[in-house]
Write a protein that holds these residues in place. Sequence first.
Motif, short mmCIF file in Angstrom:
data_model
loop_
_atom_site.label_atom_id
_atom_site.label_comp_id
_atom_site.label_asym_id
_atom_site.label_seq_id
_atom_site.Cartn_x
_atom_site.Cartn_y
_atom_site.Cartn_z
N ARG A 1 66.95 29.33 -17.87
CA ARG A 1 68.35 29.69 -17.63
C ARG A 1 68.88 30.76 -18.56
O ARG A 1 70.08 31.07 -18.54
N LEU B 1 71.91 29.64 -0.30
CA LEU B 1 73.30 29.88 -0.66
C LEU B 1 73.63 31.37 -0.66
O LEU B 1 74.77 31.76 -0.40
N TRP C 1 77.67 33.91 -16.00
CA TRP C 1 77.56 33.11 -14.79
C TRP C 1 78.50 33.60 -13.69
O TRP C 1 78.58 32.99 -12.64
N THR D 1 73.13 35.00 -10.37
CA THR D 1 72.83 33.61 -10.71
C THR D 1 71.81 33.01 -9.75
O THR D 1 70.86 32.35 -10.17
N TYR D 2 71.99 33.24 -8.46
CA TYR D 2 71.09 32.65 -7.47
C TYR D 2 69.73 33.36 -7.44
O TYR D 2 68.70 32.71 -7.28
N THR D 3 69.72 34.67 -7.57
CA THR D 3 68.44 35.39 -7.54
C THR D 3 67.62 35.14 -8.78
O THR D 3 66.39 35.26 -8.75
N ILE E 1 70.79 21.60 -14.83
CA ILE E 1 71.76 21.87 -13.77
C ILE E 1 73.01 21.01 -13.99
O ILE E 1 74.13 21.47 -13.81
N GLN F 1 77.58 35.61 -8.85
CA GLN F 1 76.85 34.59 -8.09
C GLN F 1 75.52 35.10 -7.57
O GLN F 1 74.53 34.36 -7.55
N TYR G 1 71.29 28.73 -11.94
CA TYR G 1 72.61 28.10 -11.80
C TYR G 1 72.68 26.82 -12.63
O TYR G 1 71.70 26.08 -12.78
N CYS H 1 71.11 33.68 -17.11
CA CYS H 1 72.52 33.39 -16.88
C CYS H 1 73.29 33.30 -18.19
O CYS H 1 74.43 33.76 -18.27
N PHE I 1 67.73 32.18 -10.21
CA PHE I 1 67.49 30.73 -10.14
C PHE I 1 67.92 30.03 -11.42
O PHE I 1 67.22 29.17 -11.95
N TRP J 1 68.89 27.98 -3.58
CA TRP J 1 69.62 29.15 -4.10
C TRP J 1 69.49 30.34 -3.15
O TRP J 1 70.45 31.09 -2.96
#
Length: 438
Positions: free
Chosen positions: A33, A363, A41, A47-49, A158, A44, A53, A36, A51, A360
Amino acid sequence: MTEARAPWGARAVPYLPLGLIAALGATLAYVVRLPCRTGGWNDQVATYTNFCYTDIYPLYFDRALATQNPYFADVPFDKQVEYPVVLGEVMQVISWIARWLEPDAVAQAVRFYDLTVILLGVCLVAGVLLMAAVAGPSRRWDPLWYAISPAVVLAAYINWDLVAGALSMGVLLAWKQRRLVLAGVLLGLAIATKFYPLMFVGALFLLTLRTARWRPFLVTMGSAVAAWLVVNLPFMIFAWEGWRRFYVFSQERGVDWGSPWLFFQTKGWPVLGEIDVSTLGMVSLAVLCLGIAVLTLAAPRRPRLAQICFLALAAFMMTNKVWSPQFVLWLVPFAVLARPNWKPLVLWQLAEVWYFVAIWLYLLSQPPLGRDDLGISDDTYFTAVWGRVITIGIMMAFVVRDILRPDKDVVRRTGVDDQAGGVFDDAPDRFTLTSALR
């Protein structure tokens, strides 16, 4: 010299490598993480690309942690903390420390994240060591699945689930050592942290019914109720609206990510238009629990406690309205204690890793982002959803087979009856469905 009579230092030595490997797993989870933490954060897509979050950072602001106690906060109902009180107050204490260390709000949130991660890392190490003590000398290395498996590393930070994980392993160890009051206190605290340990009450009850060891069960349950009331009553009296937020949210929450019900809803199956999903979930769980009860009371040999806990928890997860990626942390230690066979565990871990990636990416393609160029389709996402269901179903089938054919149980092959059984260990049957039918 037996392990129980050996000096403390000699008994601690076998646990040292496990503790170090668990610390490595906790560190790797932090590294996952880092994109991020260092990049923020707020984006988005990034954050999702990446992984990476986590709920920890955004909830510092969204749940009034930056300014006041979340249960007493003068904020809209949907902005109050949606967790039981032990977890909410853990969040509150860490936010106090973060505010004391940092004057700037954004810096406070980053500090809040770092301090929370330290706590969760300690909980992971503690959970692994407690699990090793539960497993016993013959299965000492089984907790490596909890310490450093890919799914655990990816999901560790998470949310705050590792706190409840450490308490749950503490419950099993205290029960194993026949420290009934301690087991009950830890169970009450675990239920006041995350709701899923409530499923273990049913497992204890069924094995108590079969063995007629009622006094230990009642002492443990009485201690659990007392501990739960001690931590909940002050909030029920002085912050009713904040306290009940978790229970209202759980009841009113619709079908969410990860749940098999989402597949049926997305595909427009007619039954979901006629029956409330909460009702479907409760009925499905009740049917599965009834099957577990019949299995426990009809099996040729009393099942092990970890086997029934695993089946009950898996049933709860598979029928729930939401199945977040971090829920894997609930199941790993119980799955390993129930059936430490590497083949189905590897299959399940692969399914969990695929789900972690898929959620992710999915989303990304959903509103408000709508990035179809980066995300995945409904059908691809649901392969991950059903991958989890099928692989856990396979593990449940193997556990059921081990219960019906105890000679297939790799734990009992070592001469152990029930490594976490406590008063159930080597206990004779007092009631079975077979004897009742006769």
